[in-house]
Write a protein that holds these residues in place. Structure first.
Motif, PDB file in Angstrom:
ATOM      1  N   THR A  53      66.504   2.684 -45.406  1.00 49.66           N
ATOM      2  CA  THR A  53      66.602   2.723 -46.871  1.00 49.66           C
ATOM      3  C   THR A  53      67.987   3.220 -47.234  1.00 49.66           C
ATOM      4  N   ARG A  54      68.276   4.505 -46.866  1.00 51.88           N
ATOM      5  CA  ARG A  54      69.517   5.099 -47.395  1.00 51.88           C
ATOM      6  C   ARG A  54      70.784   4.538 -46.774  1.00 51.88           C
ATOM      7  N   THR A  55      70.774   4.246 -45.470  1.00 53.56           N
ATOM      8  CA  THR A  55      72.014   3.768 -44.866  1.00 53.56           C
ATOM      9  C   THR A  55      72.369   2.395 -45.446  1.00 53.56           C
ATOM     10  N   ARG A  56      71.360   1.508 -45.511  1.00 50.56           N
ATOM     11  CA  ARG A  56      71.619   0.152 -46.018  1.00 50.56           C
ATOM     12  C   ARG A  56      72.043   0.194 -47.492  1.00 50.56           C
ATOM     13  N   MET A 103      76.386  -3.084 -39.312  1.00 55.53           N
ATOM     14  CA  MET A 103      75.225  -3.582 -38.575  1.00 55.53           C
ATOM     15  C   MET A 103      74.384  -2.448 -38.012  1.00 55.53           C
ATOM     16  N   ARG A 104      73.079  -2.579 -38.136  1.00 60.10           N
ATOM     17  CA  ARG A 104      72.115  -1.678 -37.462  1.00 60.10           C
ATOM     18  C   ARG A 104      71.237  -2.558 -36.576  1.00 60.10           C
ATOM     19  N   HIS A 105      71.013  -2.088 -35.347  1.00 61.87           N
ATOM     20  CA  HIS A 105      70.304  -2.914 -34.355  1.00 61.87           C
ATOM     21  C   HIS A 105      69.543  -1.973 -33.411  1.00 61.87           C
ATOM     22  N   GLU A 131      74.401   5.728 -31.306  1.00 60.25           N
ATOM     23  CA  GLU A 131      75.191   6.525 -32.260  1.00 60.25           C
ATOM     24  C   GLU A 131      74.956   6.101 -33.699  1.00 60.25           C
ATOM     25  N   HIS A 132      75.412   6.946 -34.604  1.00 57.84           N
ATOM     26  CA  HIS A 132      75.338   6.685 -36.039  1.00 57.84           C
ATOM     27  C   HIS A 132      76.535   7.419 -36.660  1.00 57.84           C
ATOM     28  N   PRO A 133      77.762   6.892 -36.413  1.00 62.64           N
ATOM     29  CA  PRO A 133      78.956   7.676 -36.769  1.00 62.64           C
ATOM     30  C   PRO A 133      79.128   7.953 -38.264  1.00 62.64           C
ATOM     31  N   SER A 134      78.726   7.007 -39.137  1.00 61.78           N
ATOM     32  CA  SER A 134      78.926   7.277 -40.574  1.00 61.78           C
ATOM     33  C   SER A 134      78.009   8.400 -41.043  1.00 61.78           C
ATOM     34  N   GLN A 135      76.818   8.504 -40.436  1.00 67.04           N
ATOM     35  CA  GLN A 135      75.912   9.615 -40.788  1.00 67.04           C
ATOM     36  C   GLN A 135      76.536  10.944 -40.364  1.00 67.04           C
ATOM     37  N   ALA A 136      77.123  10.961 -39.150  1.00 63.13           N
ATOM     38  CA  ALA A 136      77.749  12.211 -38.686  1.00 63.13           C
ATOM     39  C   ALA A 136      78.898  12.604 -39.607  1.00 63.13           C
ATOM     40  N   GLY A 168      67.405  10.842 -31.098  1.00 63.62           N
ATOM     41  CA  GLY A 168      68.010  10.933 -32.434  1.00 63.62           C
ATOM     42  C   GLY A 168      69.511  10.636 -32.369  1.00 63.62           C
ATOM     43  N   ARG A 169      69.895   9.473 -32.840  1.00 61.19           N
ATOM     44  CA  ARG A 169      71.309   9.072 -32.719  1.00 61.19           C
ATOM     45  C   ARG A 169      72.206   9.872 -33.662  1.00 61.19           C
ATOM     46  N   THR A 170      71.615  10.374 -34.769  1.00 62.80           N
ATOM     47  CA  THR A 170      72.469  11.111 -35.715  1.00 62.80           C
ATOM     48  C   THR A 170      73.005  12.386 -35.063  1.00 62.80           C
ATOM     49  N   VAL A 171      72.139  13.065 -34.288  1.00 62.10           N
ATOM     50  CA  VAL A 171      72.598  14.310 -33.646  1.00 62.10           C
ATOM     51  C   VAL A 171      73.557  14.025 -32.486  1.00 62.10           C
ATOM     52  N   THR A 230      65.448  17.049 -37.341  1.00 62.12           N
ATOM     53  CA  THR A 230      65.385  15.584 -37.187  1.00 62.12           C
ATOM     54  C   THR A 230      63.940  15.140 -36.973  1.00 62.12           C
ATOM     55  N   ARG A 231      63.705  13.890 -37.282  1.00 61.74           N
ATOM     56  CA  ARG A 231      62.388  13.257 -37.130  1.00 61.74           C
ATOM     57  C   ARG A 231      62.170  12.875 -35.662  1.00 61.74           C
ATOM     58  N   ILE A 232      60.912  12.940 -35.215  1.00 57.55           N
ATOM     59  CA  ILE A 232      60.591  12.434 -33.870  1.00 57.55           C
ATOM     60  C   ILE A 232      60.675  10.899 -33.922  1.00 57.55           C
ATOM     61  N   GLN A 233      61.501  10.328 -33.044  1.00 58.23           N
ATOM     62  CA  GLN A 233      61.784   8.885 -33.084  1.00 58.23           C
ATOM     63  C   GLN A 233      60.721   8.126 -32.278  1.00 58.23           C
ATOM     64  N   LYS A 234      59.480   8.154 -32.792  1.00 55.48           N
ATOM     65  CA  LYS A 234      58.345   7.576 -32.046  1.00 55.48           C
ATOM     66  C   LYS A 234      58.554   6.112 -31.716  1.00 55.48           C
ATOM     67  N   PRO A 272      68.773  14.150 -41.567  1.00 60.21           N
ATOM     68  CA  PRO A 272      69.356  12.847 -41.922  1.00 60.21           C
ATOM     69  C   PRO A 272      68.405  12.027 -42.788  1.00 60.21           C
ATOM     70  N   LEU A 273      67.124  12.392 -42.787  1.00 63.19           N
ATOM     71  CA  LEU A 273      66.043  11.685 -43.474  1.00 63.19           C
ATOM     72  C   LEU A 273      65.883  10.284 -42.872  1.00 63.19           C
ATOM     73  N   PRO A 274      64.753   9.632 -42.943  1.00 61.48           N
ATOM     74  CA  PRO A 274      63.565  10.072 -43.657  1.00 61.48           C
ATOM     75  C   PRO A 274      62.847  11.214 -42.935  1.00 61.48           C
ATOM     76  N   ARG A 275      62.150  12.084 -43.733  1.00 62.92           N
ATOM     77  CA  ARG A 275      61.272  13.064 -43.078  1.00 62.92           C
ATOM     78  C   ARG A 275      59.882  12.440 -43.028  1.00 62.92           C
TER      79      ARG A 275
HETATM   80  C1  NCD Z   1      68.381   8.184 -39.255  1.00 60.71           C
HETATM   81  C2  NCD Z   1      68.566   6.983 -38.349  1.00 60.71           C
HETATM   82  O1  NCD Z   1      68.272   5.835 -38.735  1.00 60.71           O
HETATM   83  O2  NCD Z   1      69.050   7.222 -37.256  1.00 60.71           O
HETATM   84  N1  NCD Z   1      68.240   7.841 -40.608  1.00 60.71           N
HETATM   85  C3  NCD Z   1      69.386   7.615 -41.346  1.00 60.71           C
HETATM   86  O3  NCD Z   1      70.123   6.704 -41.095  1.00 60.71           O
HETATM   87  N2  NCD Z   1      69.663   8.488 -42.319  1.00 60.71           N
HETATM   88  C4  NCD Z   1      67.360   9.150 -38.786  1.00 60.71           C
HETATM   89  C5  NCD Z   1      65.955   8.692 -38.519  1.00 60.71           C
HETATM   90  O4  NCD Z   1      65.588   7.522 -38.647  1.00 60.71           O
HETATM   91  O5  NCD Z   1      65.149   9.565 -38.168  1.00 60.71           O
END
Ligand code: NCD
Length: 341
Positions: A53-56, A103-105, A131-136, A168-171, A230-234, A272-275
């Motif tokens: 949602t938020r990144t896009r 791009m997200r993949h 990775e998720h460099p723009s989030q960092a 968790g790629r953001t961390v 961070t959320r558990i990336q199930k 980073p959300l979503p929670r």
């Molecule tokens: C994160 C992601 O997609 O890595 N969300 C985001 O981009 N803000 C974190 C997550 O999905 O838990």
């Protein structure tokens, strides 16, 4: 800064500081007081093959606020990848249409493979557990702004990263970005099996930071400056892990009690959300909503100026912004969220 933004590894301390400064200059536009058309005529391709949602939306909004237009596609079903098209072909095709591509993949390394086929700037919006460099960058921008407001300095700060530190790629991106700065104290707390990869821990330690690992949050955190949950990336778990993992235990609860009893009045809470708000998930608790220490929505708001800064820098219009400013004419509420302070 290199031609693409694929990993934090390509960023020097100077290029990060430059992005922080450009983001600060974007604030009047991001907060809808001023308008620029500096990217008028430019087109962004937003390709999201994983939920977002938020990144896009924030990449999209950031490009529009610079005066550009956006074309996007969401999910594999409606893209030619569903017909077996390669990353190489998709990249070359999209590059004929767009001036920048996000791009997200789901596969680690896929965005770099996509970028290898084009000279148009590509931004990694998240490649699987990679990775998720723009989030960092927006996280660092948030820490910088919050510390400035609180009269704190990043040097020597104590930062707790908790939750799913394995997938968790953001961390992954954030810890590398933080390691470019003056020595910090970094505590990592994750359930067994979801620890931060040791290559990242070794890298951060080799840059002179004090890094400690914990198996719960049952410690004294009275000197803590930031808790980043961070959320558990199930969705990245194997079937076996999915069966055995029942959600975060109470030992990892980030809630008002944890902040009041173990932290301090100026500890800020980020995510980073979503929670995950489903019962039993035990993600960041809603009982902190309205607490000024909860920085999560200031953090999401900061995604706009930082993503504008990334586009302006990659497309080389970062020096032209001030020349183009005009006042915004439409109504904007003085407080965006009803609980904002
Ligand atoms: C994160 C992601 O997609 O890595 N969300 C985001 O981009 N803000 C974190 C997550 O999905 O838990």
């Amino acid at each position: 800064m290199s031609q693409h933004l694929l990993t934090v590894d390509s960023l020097s301390r100077e290029s990060v500081d430059h992005l922080l400064r450009v983001a600060a200059r974007m604030e009047p536009i991001a907060s809808r007081r001023q308008v620029t058309r500096v990217l008028e005529g430019a087109v962004l391709g937003n390709l999201f093959f994983e939920a977002s949602t938020r990144t896009r939306v924030s990449f999209n909004a950031a490009f529009c606020r610079l005066g550009g237009s956006v074309c996007d596609t969401t999910g594999f079903t409606f893209s030619s990848m569903a017909k077996g098209e390669s990353l190489y072909d998709t990249s070359r095709v999209m590059s004929g249409y767009c001036d920048a591509i996000v791009m997200r993949h789901p596969d680690q390394g896929s965005v770099a493979e996509f970028a290898a086929a084009t000279n148009v700037p590509v931004i990694n919006g998240g490649d699987g557990p990679g990775e998720h460099p723009s989030q960092a960058l927006l996280d660092l921008y948030t820490i910088d702004k919050e510390f400035h407001r609180l009269g704190k300095s990043l040097s020597g700060a104590h930062i707790l990263l908790t939750g799913d530190l394995k997938y968790g790629r953001t961390v992954h991106s954030l810890v590398k970005l933080l390691s470019l700065y003056d020595p910090l104290r970094i505590t990592l707390a994750s359930p067994p099996g979801l620890e931060m990869p040791s290559t990242l821990i070794d890298l951060v330690a080799s840059r002179g930071h004090r890094i400690e690992q914990r198996e719960s949050l049952a410690n004294d955190f009275s000197d803590l400056d930031v808790v980043y949950a961070t959320r558990i990336q199930k969705e990245r778990f194997t079937d076996e892990m999915n069966e055995s993992f029942q959600g975060l235990s109470d030992d990892f609860m980030v809630n008002r009690d944890f902040l009041d009893q173990r932290c301090n009045q100026s500890t800020i809470v980020m995510h980073p959300l979503p929670r995950d708000s489903r019962p039993g998930a035990n993600d960041l608790n809603v009982d902190l909503n309205g607490d000024p220490r909860l920085a999560i929505f200031r953090q999401t708001d900061n995604g706009i100026p930082m993503r504008m800064a990334i586009f302006a820098t990659l497309l080389q219009v970062d020096t032209l912004i001030e020349q183009q400013l005009r006042p915004a004419r439409w109504f904007v509420p003085s407080q965006i969220g009803t609980l904002d302070r």
